[in-house]
Structure formats: structure tokens, C-alpha cells
Design an enzyme around this catalytic site. Sequence first.
Site, PDB file in Angstrom:
ATOM      1  CB  ALA A 242      62.846  83.047  39.842  1.00 44.77           C
ATOM      2  CG  ASN A 243      58.022  85.209  37.710  1.00 43.12           C
ATOM      3  OD1 ASN A 243      57.212  84.317  37.912  1.00 43.12           O
ATOM      4  ND2 ASN A 243      58.560  85.429  36.518  1.00 43.12           N
ATOM      5  NE  ARG A 244      55.139  85.535  45.818  1.00 41.82           N
ATOM      6  CZ  ARG A 244      54.155  86.163  46.452  1.00 41.82           C
ATOM      7  NH1 ARG A 244      54.088  87.466  46.376  1.00 41.82           N
ATOM      8  NH2 ARG A 244      53.276  85.500  47.136  1.00 41.82           N
ATOM      9  CB  SER A 245      54.567  82.491  37.688  1.00 42.53           C
ATOM     10  OG  SER A 245      53.812  81.559  36.964  1.00 42.53           O
TER      11      SER A 245
ATOM     12  CB  ALA B  36      54.942  85.170  35.232  1.00 39.23           C
TER      13      ALA B  36
END
Length: 413
Positions: free
Chosen positions: A218-221, A285
Amino acid sequence: MTDYRSLMATPFQSKHIVLGVTGSIAAYKAAELASKMTQAGALVDVVLTPAALQFITPLTFQSVTGRKAYTDADLWGGEAHVLHVGMGHSANLLVIAPISANTLAKLAHGIADNLLSVTALAARCPILVAPAMDVGMYTNVATQANVEILRQRGVIFVGPAEGRMASGLVGLGRFVEPPEILGHIRLTLSRGGPLANRKVIVTAGGTQEPLDPVRVIANRSSGKQGFALAQAALDLGADVTLIAGPTALPTPIGARRVDVNTAQEMLEAVLAAIVRADALLMAAAVADFTPAVTAEQKIKKEGGIPQITLRATPDILAAVAPQRSATGFPRVTVGFAAESQSLLDNARVKLESKKLDLIVANDISARDAGFGVDDNRVTLLDAGGGVESLPLMSKSEVAESVLARVTHLLAGR
Ligand code: C5P
């Protein structure tokens, strides 16, 4: 560059709203509505029915609106012949919340025997009502027939909801909570705005790429900037589709939400949504890499440290470009560049390679702006070579600035 932000004040700003309050135990919740609408910049005139006075006083409303709250004493007062007609004619919106079965019946049949029902009869503006009544009263055939008459005439209903009543009974008839009613009021006030009849697609949040049934890359968006863009587009009257990666954020009222997990799912949702779209705002993102294989069963640590091979995900904006060349839609495409170095150079390369009209460049190395937080500091680069650096502002304000640019770009297309 021209400041289009003046277009962008919230839909409540300087609007004249008449708030009718009727005799329901939910009348106390109307004070929150009056307060929040006033704080958002509206001029709120409250009209209480005689039965509402049994539950709450005009002073409560006067205290939160800073304006006189009206009762039937004013119907028979010196200004009586102008008051109800004046309010009915000058209001941008008449909200009756809570509306009782009795007042619903009066509105349906044109009865005008108190200041609120006379004002409703004189009103030329849209009418939005939020019913609140005990179990059985709302579902009664008489009330249902009245609701149908009013719906046919274009009256907007918010609720009622199912739930527990003051009487202790559970059923349909509960007053919808004020934040949700405010969302519907906001949407109603936005109708006919500069993006009316325009179809805007917004992507938001990060995607998740599965490694196995329990793990993802995942990412931090957080999705906050994309959700703010959707709200800003709604505020201008647009028809909004919000394609969102996993996030707990509430859907802005009025937006059509499509939930996706992976970059591939987001690609499919975007390609389906952009047919005849006016604008695509790609704030999501999107993962650039995904596991080459997703394990069908949970990867066990007993098997040793796994070697994960990644492959590239589809570039959504790159896939949109040929469809746009072939069909002319979306008319305007906006990308986002989150960079930790060489921000403007990288953003300009993306603007050109992805054939965008505008790119919103965002320095993610700053601690006070960007991922997860409520503020953002962005630079807008356009296809004509224009560069506009905006100061640190809330994500809502960034969204308003971007939508102002989109509105301007669409004006010629
Ligand atoms: O090239 P980069 O991923 O940094 O470009 C960012 C922009 O491209 C964003 O608007 C993002 O939503 C979009 N994007 C995309 N497809 C991807 C990755 C990013 O459309 N696979």
C-alpha cells in the site's frame, strides 16, 4: 494569473435560508443546523410553529444565528403582511427540519394557518424537508400520500431514517443527523453552479496490491485531497464520480462512489467513467508496481523469507490519453505529481508525457503538508507553460483552486 477563487466561496456564503422548525422532540437538533449554516456564511431566518415552542425557544436560535427568530406572534404583528411573503420571496432555500406529520399535511394541501405554512405557500425557492415522527405516523397511508404529493412537486426529502425514537419504539421516522442534512442542503444550494451539467471524475486515495489473501503493498495516501476535490466539484454543481482506493473517509453527499482496491481495478473504473466526461482529476496515488504473482494461500514464515518479484502496473493516465485523442473525452485532464526531489522538473515531464492540461505538484518531503495531513502546499503547472505556486493551505482550499482552474479550462470546451 487571474484569481478565480472568488467563484469558490462555499455554497452557504451569503445565502438566505429560512429554517422552519416544527413540534417534534428533534426540534433541539435544529439549533445545530442553524448554527452550522450561520458559521458557513448563510443568513438564517428561523420560523418556529406554535408546537415547536413547546420544545425549544426562539432565544436559542437567535443566539446562534444573530438574527431574530420568528413565531406566530410576528404573523399578527405590524409587518405581518410583508413578513411571510418577503421571506418566501427572498430566500434561496426553505428548509423545514424537523417537519412533523402535521406540517407535511399542511404543505401537501396548501393550508396556511401559521407563519411557517404561510411562508411555505409563498415560497418561490426550493424546499427541503427532514421528517421526524414516531413509528407508524410516517408509514401511515395519509402521511405517505402527502409525501408523494410533495415529492411530485419537487420537494426534497432527507430521511427519515430507521432507528430508535424518543418513545423507545424502533422504526422508520427518525430525524436524520444534522451533518447529513447539512450535506444535502449544501448539495441543493450548489445546483445551477458554474459546473452544472458537467461530469467530473475524481480518483482518490492509494491503491493496494495483494501479496497474498492478507497482505498488501500500500502507500501513505489518505484520500483527503481527492475527497476535497470531489466536494469542491459538487460545490460548483458538477455531477461527480469519485473512484476511491480503500479509505474510511465519508463520501461527499451527492457524489457517486466507486470503490476499488488495485491499480488494475482503478484503470477499469476510470476507463468506464470517462466516456463523455468533462474532467478527470487523477489525485489517486496509484501503485507503480504490483506483485508478479499473488499467493493463493497466506505466505507462511516457516517457508523462509519470500522473494517477491514485482511487475509494473498499468499507467492510467497513459491509457486515458489515446481514448481522449479518439473521442475528445475527458475534455480536461489533471494529474498530480508527488515528488521528494526535483519537484517542478519532474512535474513538467509528467505534464507533457501524460498529455495533461494541468498538473498539481506536491513536495512530499515537507512535514507540514502532503500525505495524511489536512494541509497541502502545491504548485500548479499548466500546458501553456504557466506556473503558480500556492502557499500552505487546507486541502479544501487547494481543491477550490484546482477546480477554479478546471472551470476556466472547461469554459472554452
Ligand atoms: O508518474 P507518476 O506515477 O508519478 O504520475 C502521477 C500521476 O499519474 C498522478 O496523477 C497519478 O494519479 C497518475 N498515475 C496513473 N497511473 C499510474 C500511476 C500514477 O495514472 N499507474
